[in-house]
Scaffold this motif. Structure first.
Motif, PDB file in Angstrom:
ATOM      1  N   ARG A  21      -0.741  35.897 -27.421  1.00 25.56           N
ATOM      2  CA  ARG A  21       0.664  36.028 -27.806  1.00 25.56           C
ATOM      3  C   ARG A  21       1.474  36.686 -26.699  1.00 25.56           C
ATOM      4  O   ARG A  21       2.536  36.207 -26.318  1.00 25.56           O
ATOM      5  N   LEU A  22       0.963  37.791 -26.203  1.00 23.92           N
ATOM      6  CA  LEU A  22       1.661  38.505 -25.141  1.00 23.92           C
ATOM      7  C   LEU A  22       1.774  37.616 -23.905  1.00 23.92           C
ATOM      8  O   LEU A  22       2.831  37.541 -23.275  1.00 23.92           O
ATOM      9  N   GLU A  23       0.703  36.935 -23.563  1.00 22.07           N
ATOM     10  CA  GLU A  23       0.727  36.047 -22.399  1.00 22.07           C
ATOM     11  C   GLU A  23       1.728  34.903 -22.605  1.00 22.07           C
ATOM     12  O   GLU A  23       2.402  34.504 -21.654  1.00 22.07           O
ATOM     13  N   ALA A  24       1.853  34.399 -23.818  1.00 19.46           N
ATOM     14  CA  ALA A  24       2.828  33.330 -24.083  1.00 19.46           C
ATOM     15  C   ALA A  24       4.250  33.826 -23.851  1.00 19.46           C
ATOM     16  O   ALA A  24       5.086  33.105 -23.284  1.00 19.46           O
ATOM     17  N   LEU A  25       4.537  35.030 -24.273  1.00 20.92           N
ATOM     18  CA  LEU A  25       5.870  35.603 -24.041  1.00 20.92           C
ATOM     19  C   LEU A  25       6.118  35.821 -22.550  1.00 20.92           C
ATOM     20  O   LEU A  25       7.194  35.500 -22.032  1.00 20.92           O
ATOM     21  N   LEU A  26       5.124  36.355 -21.867  1.00 25.03           N
ATOM     22  CA  LEU A  26       5.270  36.591 -20.424  1.00 25.03           C
ATOM     23  C   LEU A  26       5.374  35.276 -19.659  1.00 25.03           C
ATOM     24  O   LEU A  26       6.096  35.188 -18.658  1.00 25.03           O
ATOM     25  N   ALA A  27       4.696  34.238 -20.127  1.00 22.38           N
ATOM     26  CA  ALA A  27       4.782  32.919 -19.484  1.00 22.38           C
ATOM     27  C   ALA A  27       6.198  32.348 -19.614  1.00 22.38           C
ATOM     28  O   ALA A  27       6.702  31.726 -18.675  1.00 22.38           O
ATOM     29  N   ALA A  28       6.831  32.574 -20.753  1.00 24.22           N
ATOM     30  CA  ALA A  28       8.210  32.116 -20.924  1.00 24.22           C
ATOM     31  C   ALA A  28       9.119  32.823 -19.916  1.00 24.22           C
ATOM     32  O   ALA A  28       9.987  32.204 -19.291  1.00 24.22           O
ATOM     33  N   GLN A  29       8.885  34.092 -19.747  1.00 24.67           N
ATOM     34  CA  GLN A  29       9.663  34.883 -18.797  1.00 24.67           C
ATOM     35  C   GLN A  29       9.437  34.374 -17.363  1.00 24.67           C
ATOM     36  O   GLN A  29      10.386  34.234 -16.588  1.00 24.67           O
ATOM     37  N   ARG A  30       8.195  34.065 -17.028  1.00 34.27           N
ATOM     38  CA  ARG A  30       7.898  33.536 -15.688  1.00 34.27           C
ATOM     39  C   ARG A  30       8.550  32.180 -15.476  1.00 34.27           C
ATOM     40  O   ARG A  30       9.029  31.879 -14.374  1.00 34.27           O
ATOM     41  N   ALA A  31       8.579  31.362 -16.509  1.00 37.39           N
ATOM     42  CA  ALA A  31       9.199  30.042 -16.395  1.00 37.39           C
ATOM     43  C   ALA A  31      10.699  30.168 -16.138  1.00 37.39           C
ATOM     44  O   ALA A  31      11.259  29.433 -15.316  1.00 37.39           O
ATOM     45  N   LEU A  32      11.344  31.096 -16.819  1.00 33.68           N
ATOM     46  CA  LEU A  32      12.771  31.326 -16.566  1.00 33.68           C
ATOM     47  C   LEU A  32      12.982  31.855 -15.151  1.00 33.68           C
ATOM     48  O   LEU A  32      13.905  31.429 -14.449  1.00 33.68           O
ATOM     49  N   ARG A  33      12.147  32.777 -14.736  1.00 27.14           N
ATOM     50  CA  ARG A  33      12.257  33.340 -13.382  1.00 27.14           C
ATOM     51  C   ARG A  33      12.097  32.231 -12.335  1.00 27.14           C
ATOM     52  O   ARG A  33      12.822  32.169 -11.354  1.00 27.14           O
ATOM     53  N   SER A  34      11.148  31.348 -12.547  1.00 28.32           N
ATOM     54  CA  SER A  34      10.916  30.251 -11.611  1.00 28.32           C
ATOM     55  C   SER A  34      12.162  29.367 -11.488  1.00 28.32           C
ATOM     56  O   SER A  34      12.540  28.965 -10.387  1.00 28.32           O
ATOM     57  N   ARG A  35      12.801  29.094 -12.607  1.00 30.02           N
ATOM     58  CA  ARG A  35      14.024  28.289 -12.585  1.00 30.02           C
ATOM     59  C   ARG A  35      15.150  29.015 -11.854  1.00 30.02           C
ATOM     60  O   ARG A  35      15.897  28.415 -11.089  1.00 30.02           O
ATOM     61  N   PHE A  36      15.268  30.313 -12.088  1.00 35.04           N
ATOM     62  CA  PHE A  36      16.303  31.073 -11.394  1.00 35.04           C
ATOM     63  C   PHE A  36      16.004  31.116  -9.898  1.00 35.04           C
ATOM     64  O   PHE A  36      16.921  30.980  -9.072  1.00 35.04           O
ATOM     65  N   ASP A  37      14.747  31.289  -9.539  1.00 31.92           N
ATOM     66  CA  ASP A  37      14.379  31.301  -8.120  1.00 31.92           C
ATOM     67  C   ASP A  37      14.698  29.962  -7.451  1.00 31.92           C
ATOM     68  O   ASP A  37      15.116  29.941  -6.291  1.00 31.92           O
ATOM     69  N   ASP A  38      14.524  28.860  -8.171  1.00 30.15           N
ATOM     70  CA  ASP A  38      14.916  27.539  -7.640  1.00 30.15           C
ATOM     71  C   ASP A  38      16.407  27.528  -7.309  1.00 30.15           C
ATOM     72  O   ASP A  38      16.819  27.037  -6.261  1.00 30.15           O
ATOM     73  N   PHE A  39      17.206  28.067  -8.221  1.00 31.39           N
ATOM     74  CA  PHE A  39      18.653  28.156  -7.993  1.00 31.39           C
ATOM     75  C   PHE A  39      18.948  29.008  -6.761  1.00 31.39           C
ATOM     76  O   PHE A  39      19.736  28.612  -5.890  1.00 31.39           O
ATOM     77  N   GLN A  40      18.325  30.174  -6.660  1.00 31.06           N
ATOM     78  CA  GLN A  40      18.588  31.059  -5.521  1.00 31.06           C
ATOM     79  C   GLN A  40      18.207  30.416  -4.192  1.00 31.06           C
ATOM     80  O   GLN A  40      18.940  30.539  -3.214  1.00 31.06           O
TER      81      GLN A  40
END
Length: 163
Positions: A21-40
């Motif tokens: 469960r915790l890893e699933a939440l953290l994975a969602a956070q990493r996925a958002l970060r990856s998308r933001f990093d693409d933008f940057q």
């Protein structure tokens, strides 16, 4: 997309499921970060088409995830009653700030502003995201992982951005 492992809420009873469960939440956070990093990266390359695509993708996933967190995660955090924290107020303010900065960047790009004029706003959003990610990973996700109901988990899982 098809072979990605999905969280199974019916396995919530053991310690391994709690870690999942915790890893699933953290994975969602990493996925958002990856998308933001693409933008940057696109912003720093001054690649307008890539900036637009990456920012729209980030905003769409950010909005869906944070709206779902407000509906499913925040109620669990209120039940957790974390000492010294008002999760509803704190997260609501963070979500508003992050979504509004993202909306502002989208608006400016749509109006044709030069990408180099947005670097300061993107850096501000980056700092806010880092602070939010740290707080979620160290305080809120661990507090919620053990008390989210199956229905709350299912709602989060369905909204979770893919890595």
């Amino acid at each position: 997309m098809g072979d990605r492992r999905r969280f199974r809420p019916h396995r919530a009873g053991d310690g391994r499921a709690l870690t999942t469960r915790l890893e699933a939440l953290l994975a969602a956070q990493r996925a958002l970060r990856s998308r933001f990093d693409d933008f940057q990266r696109a912003l720093h390359r001054d690649d307008r088409p890539a900036i637009e695509v990456a920012l729209v993708d980030f905003e769409r996933h950010l909005r869906r995830w944070t709206e779902t967190e407000e509906k499913a995660l925040v109620p669990a955090l209120m039940r957790a009653d974390i000492p010294g924290r008002d999760a509803r107020r704190e997260l609501h303010l963070e979500y508003i700030q992050i979504r509004e900065l993202t909306r502002y960047l989208m608006q400016e790009i749509a109006e044709g502003i030069l990408p180099q004029n947005l670097v300061g706003f993107a850096d501000n959003l980056d700092r806010r995201l880092h602070a939010h990610e740290k707080e979620m990973g160290q305080v809120y996700y661990p507090a919620a992982a053990s008390i989210l109901t199956d229905a709350e988990w299912l709602e989060l899982e369905q909204a979770r951005p893919e890595e």
